[in-house]
Design an enzyme around this catalytic site. Structure first.
Site, mmCIF file in Angstrom:
data_model
loop_
_atom_site.group_PDB
_atom_site.id
_atom_site.type_symbol
_atom_site.label_atom_id
_atom_site.label_comp_id
_atom_site.label_asym_id
_atom_site.label_seq_id
_atom_site.Cartn_x
_atom_site.Cartn_y
_atom_site.Cartn_z
ATOM 1 C CB THR A 14 -0.925 -0.012 1.238
ATOM 2 O OG1 THR A 14 -1.780 -1.133 1.122
ATOM 3 C CG2 THR A 14 -1.778 1.239 1.323
ATOM 4 C CE1 TYR A 27 -6.119 -0.403 -0.267
ATOM 5 C CE2 TYR A 27 -3.969 -0.477 -1.311
ATOM 6 C CZ TYR A 27 -4.799 -0.816 -0.265
ATOM 7 O OH TYR A 27 -4.320 -1.554 0.767
ATOM 8 C CB SER A 60 3.071 -8.105 1.270
ATOM 9 O OG SER A 60 2.032 -7.968 2.202
ATOM 10 C CD GLN A 61 -2.181 -9.204 -1.459
ATOM 11 O OE1 GLN A 61 -1.387 -8.553 -0.792
ATOM 12 N NE2 GLN A 61 -3.190 -8.630 -2.109
ATOM 13 C CB THR A 93 0.632 -3.715 6.269
ATOM 14 O OG1 THR A 93 -0.663 -3.737 5.665
ATOM 15 C CG2 THR A 93 1.243 -2.340 6.143
ATOM 16 C CG ASP A 94 -2.295 -7.861 3.529
ATOM 17 O OD1 ASP A 94 -2.641 -6.885 4.219
ATOM 18 O OD2 ASP A 94 -2.939 -8.248 2.534
ATOM 19 C CE LYS A 166 -2.877 -5.114 7.939
ATOM 20 N NZ LYS A 166 -2.987 -5.215 6.487
ATOM 21 C CD GLU A 284 -8.058 -26.835 28.319
ATOM 22 O OE1 GLU A 284 -9.032 -27.583 28.198
ATOM 23 O OE2 GLU A 284 -8.055 -25.633 27.973
HETATM 24 N N1 GLU Z 1 -2.558 -6.426 0.643
HETATM 25 C C1 GLU Z 1 -1.550 -5.484 0.314
HETATM 26 C C2 GLU Z 1 -0.206 -5.851 0.868
HETATM 27 O O1 GLU Z 1 -0.046 -6.415 1.895
HETATM 28 C C3 GLU Z 1 -1.903 -4.104 0.731
HETATM 29 C C4 GLU Z 1 -2.034 -3.929 2.227
HETATM 30 C C5 GLU Z 1 -0.983 -3.010 2.797
HETATM 31 O O2 GLU Z 1 0.126 -2.877 2.315
HETATM 32 O O3 GLU Z 1 -1.342 -2.389 3.796
HETATM 33 O O4 GLU Z 1 0.741 -5.518 0.203
#
Ligand code: GLU
Length: 328
Positions: A14, A27, A60-61, A93-94, A166, A284
């Protein structure tokens, strides 16, 4: 005085995303070229010389072996390059916690290495990307950032790779640290560490592998049966991380199927689907009897990274895997 020279490795996310509407929801990640982004950064007058090196332009997925291998090689080279003071990786961020932890486990705790991302695309109103990047420059150019392992900078906060996750899908302050909270507060003009560097001079803990094995995360749910475990074994999983209920629990039939997998040489790590907290041994679930490993402070995503690195380094024995999770 010469400005510190920072290598900037771009992967997308992002922070390099565009929405084409300043207020819209939809986006695309990774649209802005690294050089264009650093062109904008130039206008901020930051006290560092930035050396751009694009690695990828993806969400990043979709990060995988090709990008991880390239990042590791680039950072290892930068560690040996006396001209480079620190490294910044721009990242979605993913999966930031996964890339950061993988690099943290396999690189020496030498020069500052900082992952940075954003929650809002570059053209959105109130975008956090430029500020996060300016903060990352401050952290990466501070000699006191060395010897702390890989760091993640988001929302004026610095986290260690081993702690960070995250924890929110859309907030600007989406990241949390466990068991340690933030290591420092940062702004474009200040950096305050809360504790001294803890890994000064420590070498890489694990060798960078030739490839990573297939390790799956199995999320437990009420009323599930053992078939998903059998399916994972059927596709050749080399290890399984259970994202269990509570302190890493699962229905009895699932635990029994996992114990069978462990007895057949497939390491099984019990972590929790709960957002935060420890998973301890023999609470457990009888880990001793079932041959399981307790993930302790690591959540499922980071537990999977550590298990992949361990298996790739030939460490498959439950006691040795447990020692690695205890000491992460
Ligand atoms: N899903 C995308 C990624 O992880 C965008 C989310 C982000 O960067 O916050 O690259």
């Amino acid at each position: 005085m010469a400005l510190p020279r920072l290598l900037v490795l771009g992967t997308g996310g992002t922070i390099a995303g565009t929405a084409r509407s300043r207020t819209g929801k939809a986006y695309a990640a990774g649209e802005v070229a690294l050089e264009a982004m650093l062109g904008e950064v130039g206008a901020l007058g930051l006290e560092a010389e930035l050396v751009p090196r694009p690695v990828a332009r993806i969400g990043s997925q979709d990060i995988g072996w090709r990008e991880w291998d390239a990042l590791h090689a680039e950072i290892a080279r930068a560690e040996d390059d006396p001209e480079i003071a620190g490294v910044i990786v721009t990242h979605g961020t993913d999966t930031a916690e996964e890339t950061a932890f993988l690099l943290d486990l396999t690189l020496p705790a030498g020069k500052p290495v900082v992952l940075v991302g954003a929650m809002r695309p570059s053209d959105a109103v109130g975008s956090d990307g430029m500020r996060n990047f300016a903060n990352a420059v401050r952290v990466a150019s501070d000699p006191d950032s060395a010897g702390r392992g890989v760091l993640v900078v988001m929302a004026d906060t610095v986290f260690a790779a081993a702690d960070v996750r995250k924890a929110a899908t859309a907030n600007v302050d989406a990241f949390r640290g466990f068991p340690r909270g933030p290591l420092a507060r940062v702004t474009p003009s200040s950096l305050d560490w809360f504790a001294p560097a803890h890994r000064v001079g420590s070498p890489a803990r694990y060798a960078w592998p030739e490839a990573l094995p297939r390790v799956a995360i199995l999320t437990a749910g009420a009323c599930m049966d053992e078939k998903p475990v059998e399916a994972l074994l059927g596709i050749g999983c080399a290890g399984i991380v259970l994202a269990g209920m509570g302190q890493g629990n699962a229905p009895r039939v699932v635990i029994e199927a996992l114990a069978k997998a462990a007895a057949n040489g497939v390491p099984v790590v019990r972590s929790a689907r709960v957002d935060e907290g420890m998973v301890d041994r023999n609470v457990e679930v009888d880990d001793d009897a079932h041959g399981f490993v307790a993930a302790r402070a690591l959540g499922p995503a980071k537990a999977r990274i550590l298990l992949m690195v361990l298996i790739a380094n030939g460490i498959r024995d439950a006691a040795r895997i447990q020692a690695a999770f205890d000491g992460r």
